[in-house]
Scaffold this motif. Sequence first.
Motif, short mmCIF file in Angstrom:
data_model
loop_
_atom_site.label_atom_id
_atom_site.label_comp_id
_atom_site.label_asym_id
_atom_site.label_seq_id
_atom_site.Cartn_x
_atom_site.Cartn_y
_atom_site.Cartn_z
N GLY A 431 0.80 -1.21 0.00
CA GLY A 431 0.00 0.00 0.00
C GLY A 431 0.83 1.27 0.00
O GLY A 431 1.94 1.31 -0.54
N TYR A 432 0.28 2.33 0.63
CA TYR A 432 0.90 3.64 0.64
C TYR A 432 1.09 4.12 2.08
O TYR A 432 0.23 3.91 2.94
CB TYR A 432 0.05 4.66 -0.12
N ALA A 433 2.22 4.77 2.33
CA ALA A 433 2.52 5.29 3.66
C ALA A 433 1.56 6.41 4.02
O ALA A 433 1.18 7.22 3.18
CB ALA A 433 3.96 5.79 3.70
N ILE A 434 1.16 6.43 5.28
CA ILE A 434 0.27 7.49 5.76
C ILE A 434 0.87 8.27 6.93
O ILE A 434 0.47 9.38 7.21
CB ILE A 434 -1.11 6.94 6.16
N ALA A 435 1.86 7.65 7.65
CA ALA A 435 2.43 8.36 8.80
C ALA A 435 3.65 7.61 9.30
O ALA A 435 3.94 6.49 8.88
CB ALA A 435 1.40 8.50 9.93
N GLN A 436 4.35 8.27 10.24
CA GLN A 436 5.49 7.66 10.93
C GLN A 436 5.23 7.76 12.42
O GLN A 436 4.79 8.80 12.92
CB GLN A 436 6.78 8.38 10.55
N GLN A 445 -1.25 2.03 4.54
CA GLN A 445 -2.60 1.51 4.29
C GLN A 445 -2.59 0.73 2.99
O GLN A 445 -2.19 1.24 1.94
CB GLN A 445 -3.58 2.68 4.20
N ASN A 446 -3.01 -0.55 3.06
CA ASN A 446 -3.18 -1.32 1.84
C ASN A 446 -4.61 -1.84 1.77
O ASN A 446 -5.45 -1.51 2.62
CB ASN A 446 -2.15 -2.45 1.74
N GLU A 447 -4.89 -2.66 0.79
CA GLU A 447 -6.27 -3.11 0.61
C GLU A 447 -6.76 -3.94 1.78
O GLU A 447 -7.96 -3.99 2.06
CB GLU A 447 -6.37 -3.92 -0.68
#
Length: 619
Positions: A431-436, A445-447
Amino acid sequence: MPVINRLPDLLVNQIAAGEVVERPASVLKEVLENAVDAGSRAIEVQLEQGGVRRIRVSDDGCGIERDDLALALERHATSKIASLDDLERVGTMGFRGEALAAISAVARTTITSRATGASHAWKIDGDDRSLSPAALNAGTVVDVADLYYNTPARRKFLKSESTEYAHCDEMFRRVALARPDLGMQLSHNGRVIHRLPAGEADRRVAALMGDDFLAHAREVHAEGGPLRLTGFASLPAYSRASRDAQYFFINGRYVRDKLLTHALREAYADILHGSRHPAYVLFLELDPAGVDVNVHPAKIEVRFRESRAVHQFVFHAVKRTLAESGASRAGLVADEDGVIHPPVTPAAMDAAPPSTSPAARHWPPAGASQGRLAMDSASRSYFDFVGSARPASALPQARASSSGDSVATAEPRSWAPPPPLPRSEAAPPLGYAIAQLHGIYVLAQNEAGLVLVDMHAAHERILYERLKTVLDGTPSIQRLLIPAVFSVGPKDMAAAEECAEVLLRMGFEVAPAGPQELAVRTVPALLASAPVAELMRKLLEELREFPATEVATTRRNELLATMACHGAVRANRQLTLPEMNALLRDMEATERADQCNHGRPTWTQLTMSDLDRFFMRGQ
C-alpha cells in the motif's frame, strides 16, 4: 581358554532387541512400518500406559498367509527383499526381517491376520508359536503386551508413562505425516488422541503441526533431474527454541541426516536468529538406488551416493522458496462477503505475512524493470538523504559513478499525497505510507488494512541484499569530499593494514592519517549516508579476530550484515512520505524482506477484520 558356543535363539533375539526395541516407540515404529508395507488404507493404534502395558496396531492390508505366520516371527525372514539388488533399491519401510522376532523375545506378542481371499483369520502366539483360527474381517492385528516382562533390567530404563507416550505419539506423527493418503487413528488408555482421515498433505500437516504452522509456512516444490522436494518450510518468524518441529522424509521414510540438516541450516542462515530453529515438513524423492537405508538398525540414518548434489539441491530449493518476500504477496482482497483472508491477530507480531492474493500475483505491474519499480527519482532518494527534514523534491539525489569522481543531480520534482487506494490488481501489496510513529515505525494503508513496518529492520535487509549483489561485481563507491578521520588503537591500526585489500574490495579506501589515526577516503555508494567512523570501528573490531583470507570468503556476509546494520536508517529519523513509500516499494522488490539480518520481523499486517474485532464493531 574359553569355549566358543552358539547362542540360543532366544538370547540372540533378546540381544537384537537391544538395538531394535529401545522403548515402546521403537515397537510402534516397526509395527506401523509393516502395516504401511502391507498396502493398508486405514491403520488404528491403541496404547495402554504409554505403550508399556500394550501396543495394538490394526490394519486392513493384504494380511499374512497361515503358513507364513510362523516365519514372520523368525529372524531374517522377510517378503520384502530376496537379493542384493533388492537391498540396494529398497522401496519398503521395513526389509531386515528381524523386528517381529526381536519384539516377541521381550514382550508377549500375538499376531492375528487374514490374508486376502482366505476363508478366515489365523492367530499365532509369539511364545509357543501355536496357531489357532481367529475372527478378523481383513488385514492384520499385532498385539504387543508387557514390554520387557522377561528382562526386568531393561524395563528399569524406561521413563514415566507420560514420557513413553510422548515418544509413541511422535512416532505416530512421523508415519502419519509421511502417508496422508492413509486414514490413521491413535488412542491412549481408551481416549482417542488423533483421528486423521485420508486426504491431502496440507490437511494432514495442519492437523498434526497446527494451523499456525501452515499459515506461517511457504510451500516448497522443486525438481531437478532425479530429485524432487516438496512440503512446507516455516517462515523465520515462526521459529522455535528447539528442533521438535523438523520432519524430513526420504521416499516416505523419516530420517535424521547431518547432511540434510546442514543444508537446511544454511538455507535459513541469512534470515533466522542464531538461537532459533526453523520448522519444516519436507519430502525428498529420488531413485532408491541413490540412497542407502541399510546403515542403522533403526533405519533412521541414510547415506547418499551423490551427497554433494543432494545437499546443494535441498539448500537451493529451500533458499529460493524463502527468498520470496512476503511483502510482494501482501496485497489482500476481500471476498464477496467482505472478509479478508487469511486473518492475522494483532498479538501475533511474529506472524508471517498473509498468503498470495490475485493483487499480489500481478505485482509489480507491467513496465517494472527486473522486479524493480520504475519510480520517480525523488521517491527513491531516501538512501542518499534519509533523515533530512526537507521534502524529497527539494533535494538532489547523489549517484556516484563506479570511479566515485562525479555526482549526478536529479531535477527537483513536485510531489502530491498518494491517491486513494485503487481497487485494482495493480495496487502495491504494502500500500501507501500514511504516517510515521515515534520515528521508528512506518504506518501504511493497503487493501487489507494497516501495515506496520520497522523502518530500520526493513532498510537493513534491503541494504544487505544490495551489498551482496553489488560486491559480487565492482562496487560503486562514493569519494568523500572531506576524509573521515578518527582515532584507533594499535590493534585496529594493524587490522586496517592487514585487511586493506579486503576493505578496498568492499569500497572502503582506508589509510593511516597519523600514528593513531585512520582516514577513510571512499565508502560504498549504498552507505554514503552512514556514520563512517562508527561503521569502520565496528568492521575493524570484527576484522582483527579473523584472518584476511577467511574474512574475504566465509565471513563476508557477516561483515556485510554489519555494514547494512550501521548504514540503515536509524530510529528517530523523520522520513517524508515519498521516502516512506520508496522504502515500501523496495521491500516489495527485495528477497527475504520479511526479516532483518538478525531474524527479526520487518513488518506485520493488521487486517480490517482484526481492527473490527478489537473495537468490537458489529458486535
